[in-house]
Design a protein around this motif. Sequence first.
Motif, PDB file in Angstrom:
ATOM      1  N   THR A  57     -19.196 -51.568  37.517  1.00  0.00           N
ATOM      2  CA  THR A  57     -18.774 -50.254  38.005  1.00  0.00           C
ATOM      3  C   THR A  57     -17.289 -50.279  38.362  1.00  0.00           C
ATOM      4  OG1 THR A  57     -20.954 -50.196  39.046  1.00  0.00           O
ATOM      5  CG2 THR A  57     -19.474 -48.378  39.558  1.00  0.00           C
ATOM      6  N   VAL A  81     -19.357 -46.614  33.881  1.00  0.00           N
ATOM      7  CA  VAL A  81     -20.264 -47.664  34.328  1.00  0.00           C
ATOM      8  C   VAL A  81     -20.925 -48.261  33.092  1.00  0.00           C
ATOM      9  CG1 VAL A  81     -22.386 -48.133  35.615  1.00  0.00           C
ATOM     10  CG2 VAL A  81     -20.700 -46.526  36.522  1.00  0.00           C
ATOM     11  N   THR A 101     -24.614 -54.687  36.203  1.00  0.00           N
ATOM     12  CA  THR A 101     -23.947 -53.391  36.153  1.00  0.00           C
ATOM     13  C   THR A 101     -22.470 -53.579  36.504  1.00  0.00           C
ATOM     14  OG1 THR A 101     -25.999 -52.553  37.061  1.00  0.00           O
ATOM     15  CG2 THR A 101     -24.213 -50.980  36.855  1.00  0.00           C
TER      16      THR A 101
END
Lengths: 127, 433
Positions: free
Chosen positions: A26, A9, A24
């Motif tokens: 992921t 991540v 973010t």
Amino acid sequence: MFNSSQSAVKVIRCIVCPSGCTITATPDQSGNVNFEGYTCNRGLEYAKQEYYEPKRIITTTMRVENGFLPLIPVRTDTPILKDKLKDVLKEIAKIKVQPPIKMGDILIENVLGLDANIIASRNLNKI
Amino acid sequence: MKKYEADVVIIGGGSAGMAAAIEVKKAGLDVLIIERDYELGGILLQCIHVGFGLHEFGEELTGPQYAQKFINQVNELEIPYLLDTMVIEITQDKTVYAVNNKDGLIMVESKAIILAMGCRERTRGAINIPGFRPAGIFTAGQAQRFVNIEGYLPGKTFVILGSGDIGMIMARRLTWEGCEVKAVVEINPYVSGLIRNQVQCLEDFNIPLILGYTVTKIHGKEKIRGVTISKVDTNFDRIVGSDRFIECDALLLSVGLIPENELTLNAGAELSSNNGPVVDNNLESTIEGVFACGNVLQVHDLVDMVTAEAKRAGNLAIEYINERYGKEVKREKQIRCIAGDNVGYIKPDLINLSDISKETMFTFRVKYPDRRIQIQFRDKENNQLIYKKNKVYVIPSEMVEIKLNLEENQIDTGCQHLIIDVVPRPEVLIEEE
């Protein structure tokens, strides 16, 4: 094209505008990456670039022999891979150039095969 | 004494001075640039990083590239300039006195003067760090000049006080030159410079950014050997027990810029709270025929904005020479602009009542960051709201620009003071800008 940290991540701070969104990235098991936290399309594009292939323009100085000044400011003419920054800086440090130099002159062609040239940022005359 | 004559004298050969000179020369007037350094270009020459020219040239240039493009134009237009020449006095009748090694004292008679001297850095004295005065303490820009132009490294291990853009850019530059930057220490709870620089200059190299701290002691007598940093409270007072020692052999200060206006002040012009000259909506100072542009007027975020302002100043000086020079024009009524809530300063300081039908370009900086705010322009005399604008965020590092036609916004001709406030957005207004 993929960097080594692709399975982890990654938190990316957007620099597109002063809002500075935290994005973010992921990755799931099949290798698809989910981007969250961006608030505009430019932010998403930036995050993808930063995730898959972060690039930077290098700006530094090169030594000059018999010049009006001891150094000339130089840059890469296009952004290069971020993890090659140090290698390119070392290449630039090996070289001494002779004036007269004009802005835009190529001082190192295709540096380390990265498809970028090191060019002069200004004119520089002899002493 | 060597004598020169010019329609317009421009003091300073940096980005502002060159852009103004080019406008004046293109209009067919005689112009002379006076520059104290040994070449034209100003501070851009040491700002070797990219980020310049996106507005002006549509591409991302380094500082030297941006400067070179203007130097080339100055040379193509054969604009005369004096280098290594220090202006020591300007007078109300637009005479400029300067000195250099070749000619000694120089006198230049002119019809209009454009002030383009730029700004300088705040130093240790301005922020009152107590203690000895060892070697190894530099302003960030001073270190930048050593590293990028003169070819010297001012240290090996650095602490940088202040998270202004020059400080963060120097953190990266020094790292690239093999130095270690131990920390960037910022007294405010937020970064002063651009996020882009925080990411690309600090986070890219894992340089610690310590917010809410300041340097409270400098260690070493002959040569700096470290600093003590301490956490501060909301009044910026040191919190006892929060001290930390950081070893270093150089301390860089990136703690703000001040317009450089000793000449302006000595000439008798009024200065405002940002240390820039008080100007009207024509960028004219309180001395008739003396104009100001660039960082000497107000510190800008981008050189592109300096260029735009300098071009305006050049054209306004031309207009002055063509329309008002040598004529008896009685001082007209002016509206004074006042920096209100969360506004550090506002330009212009004055608006000529006869110009309210034209668009006025307002620029200001907020004192502290805020979100979901409303910018309000109010007529102080009758407490009437003339203009309002919502913004999602404001931060001190970003200058706010507002173009406004006051007549179209129904300003009362009896207005004497215009107050500019940045206030929390009234609850009823939830529309985004």
